[in-house]
Motif scaffolding. Structure first.
Motif, PDB file in Angstrom:
ATOM      1  N   UNK A 254     111.993  36.288  19.553  1.00 52.72           N
ATOM      2  CA  UNK A 254     112.456  35.570  20.731  1.00 52.72           C
ATOM      3  C   UNK A 254     111.467  35.832  21.855  1.00 52.72           C
ATOM      4  N   UNK A 255     111.367  34.866  22.744  1.00 50.35           N
ATOM      5  CA  UNK A 255     110.406  34.984  23.832  1.00 50.35           C
ATOM      6  C   UNK A 255     110.686  36.208  24.691  1.00 50.35           C
ATOM      7  N   UNK A 256     111.972  36.543  24.887  1.00 50.07           N
ATOM      8  CA  UNK A 256     112.292  37.689  25.752  1.00 50.07           C
ATOM      9  C   UNK A 256     112.129  39.027  25.035  1.00 50.07           C
ATOM     10  N   UNK A 257     111.765  39.001  23.746  1.00 48.64           N
ATOM     11  CA  UNK A 257     111.491  40.237  23.022  1.00 48.64           C
ATOM     12  C   UNK A 257     112.708  40.928  22.430  1.00 48.64           C
ATOM     13  N   UNK A 258     113.888  40.352  22.562  1.00 49.55           N
ATOM     14  CA  UNK A 258     115.082  41.019  22.051  1.00 49.55           C
ATOM     15  C   UNK A 258     115.193  40.935  20.532  1.00 49.55           C
ATOM     16  N   UNK A 259     114.444  40.033  19.905  1.00 50.47           N
ATOM     17  CA  UNK A 259     114.460  39.923  18.449  1.00 50.47           C
ATOM     18  C   UNK A 259     113.030  39.923  17.937  1.00 50.47           C
ATOM     19  N   UNK A 260     112.785  40.755  16.945  1.00 50.06           N
ATOM     20  CA  UNK A 260     111.512  40.798  16.243  1.00 50.06           C
ATOM     21  C   UNK A 260     111.853  41.199  14.815  1.00 50.06           C
ATOM     22  N   UNK A 261     112.068  40.214  13.949  1.00 49.83           N
ATOM     23  CA  UNK A 261     112.576  40.492  12.606  1.00 49.83           C
ATOM     24  C   UNK A 261     111.739  39.786  11.549  1.00 49.83           C
ATOM     25  N   UNK A 262     111.650  40.420  10.404  1.00 52.30           N
ATOM     26  CA  UNK A 262     110.935  39.816   9.287  1.00 52.30           C
ATOM     27  C   UNK A 262     111.925  39.131   8.356  1.00 52.30           C
ATOM     28  N   UNK A 263     111.411  38.134   7.625  1.00 53.19           N
ATOM     29  CA  UNK A 263     112.215  37.462   6.614  1.00 53.19           C
ATOM     30  C   UNK A 263     111.309  36.963   5.505  1.00 53.19           C
ATOM     31  N   UNK A 264     111.914  36.699   4.350  1.00 53.80           N
ATOM     32  CA  UNK A 264     111.146  36.258   3.196  1.00 53.80           C
ATOM     33  C   UNK A 264     112.070  35.516   2.240  1.00 53.80           C
ATOM     34  N   UNK A 265     111.495  34.961   1.195  1.00 54.65           N
ATOM     35  CA  UNK A 265     112.288  34.324   0.152  1.00 54.65           C
ATOM     36  C   UNK A 265     113.272  35.336  -0.432  1.00 54.65           C
ATOM     37  N   UNK A 266     112.790  36.558  -0.661  1.00 59.74           N
ATOM     38  CA  UNK A 266     113.648  37.592  -1.250  1.00 59.74           C
ATOM     39  C   UNK A 266     114.820  37.953  -0.337  1.00 59.74           C
ATOM     40  N   UNK A 267     114.573  38.084   0.963  1.00 59.90           N
ATOM     41  CA  UNK A 267     115.692  38.439   1.847  1.00 59.90           C
ATOM     42  C   UNK A 267     116.694  37.297   1.928  1.00 59.90           C
ATOM     43  N   UNK A 268     116.224  36.082   1.752  1.00 63.36           N
ATOM     44  CA  UNK A 268     117.118  34.937   1.874  1.00 63.36           C
ATOM     45  C   UNK A 268     117.915  34.652   0.608  1.00 63.36           C
ATOM     46  N   UNK A 269     117.322  34.876  -0.544  1.00 57.04           N
ATOM     47  CA  UNK A 269     117.965  34.444  -1.788  1.00 57.04           C
ATOM     48  C   UNK A 269     118.312  35.567  -2.751  1.00 57.04           C
ATOM     49  N   UNK A 270     117.981  36.811  -2.432  1.00 52.65           N
ATOM     50  CA  UNK A 270     118.303  37.940  -3.290  1.00 52.65           C
ATOM     51  C   UNK A 270     119.090  38.961  -2.484  1.00 52.65           C
ATOM     52  N   UNK A 271     119.936  39.706  -3.146  1.00 56.02           N
ATOM     53  CA  UNK A 271     120.757  40.716  -2.474  1.00 56.02           C
ATOM     54  C   UNK A 271     119.976  42.013  -2.293  1.00 56.02           C
ATOM     55  N   UNK A 272     120.248  42.721  -1.209  1.00 55.60           N
ATOM     56  CA  UNK A 272     119.741  44.074  -1.011  1.00 55.60           C
ATOM     57  C   UNK A 272     118.299  44.198  -0.575  1.00 55.60           C
ATOM     58  N   UNK A 273     117.694  43.123  -0.119  1.00 59.60           N
ATOM     59  CA  UNK A 273     116.299  43.184   0.330  1.00 59.60           C
ATOM     60  C   UNK A 273     116.257  43.404   1.839  1.00 59.60           C
ATOM     61  N   UNK A 274     115.263  44.164   2.289  1.00 53.63           N
ATOM     62  CA  UNK A 274     115.123  44.454   3.721  1.00 53.63           C
ATOM     63  C   UNK A 274     114.619  43.225   4.459  1.00 53.63           C
TER      64      UNK A 274
END
Length: 144
Positions: free
Chosen positions: A23-43
């Protein structure tokens, strides 16, 4: 008019790539991937998880506003959103969102609480934005 800004950066292919959500204000800085979206237990997070957080936050605030209109102040409102990512016609689709909320509100009847719960579900801006989701439910508990 209030403007909120978020960014997504994706690198590489769908299954071997990864991305960053900020987010522009810096409150969110998160990673994502195919694995986090479609598999359980991924960081990492998922777009659906962020939609759930936005929906739960908006719903809680809107319910608080409705209570305030009746000169009632909640001790707390706690809302969880479960966002289900399914499939339709071979493509991913958010098929359902379940909101579960608990509130402690002095001097409020169960009947009036449940009416306000439904008004909040229908009236919160994020609920309105998510109107294409086939099913949005809410289950609410009023604590004494």
């Amino acid at each position: 008019m209030k403007k909120s800004i978020a960014n997504a950066r994706w690198e590489k292919g769908l299954k071997d790539g990864s991305g960053k959500l900020t987010t522009r204000n810096g409150s969110l800085d998160a990673s994502y991937s195919f694995a986090t979206r479609f598999e359980e237990g991924k960081a990492g997070t998922t777009p659906e998880e962020l939609i759930g957080a936005a929906h739960a936050g908006c719903y809680s605030m809107f319910l608080s506003a409705l209570l305030g209109n009746k000169n009632l102040t909640p001790d707390y409102i706690q809302t969880e959103a479960r966002v289900y990512l399914g499939e339709k016609d071979g493509a991913p689709l958010i098929t359902k969102i379940e909101l579960t909320t608990e509130a402690q509100v002095p001097d409020l009847s169960e009947e009036e609480f449940q009416q306000l719960v439904q008004q909040a579900k229908e009236g919160c801006p994020v609920s309105k934005a998510l109107s294409a989701v086939p099913e949005i439910t809410v289950q609410a508990t009023l604590k004494g």
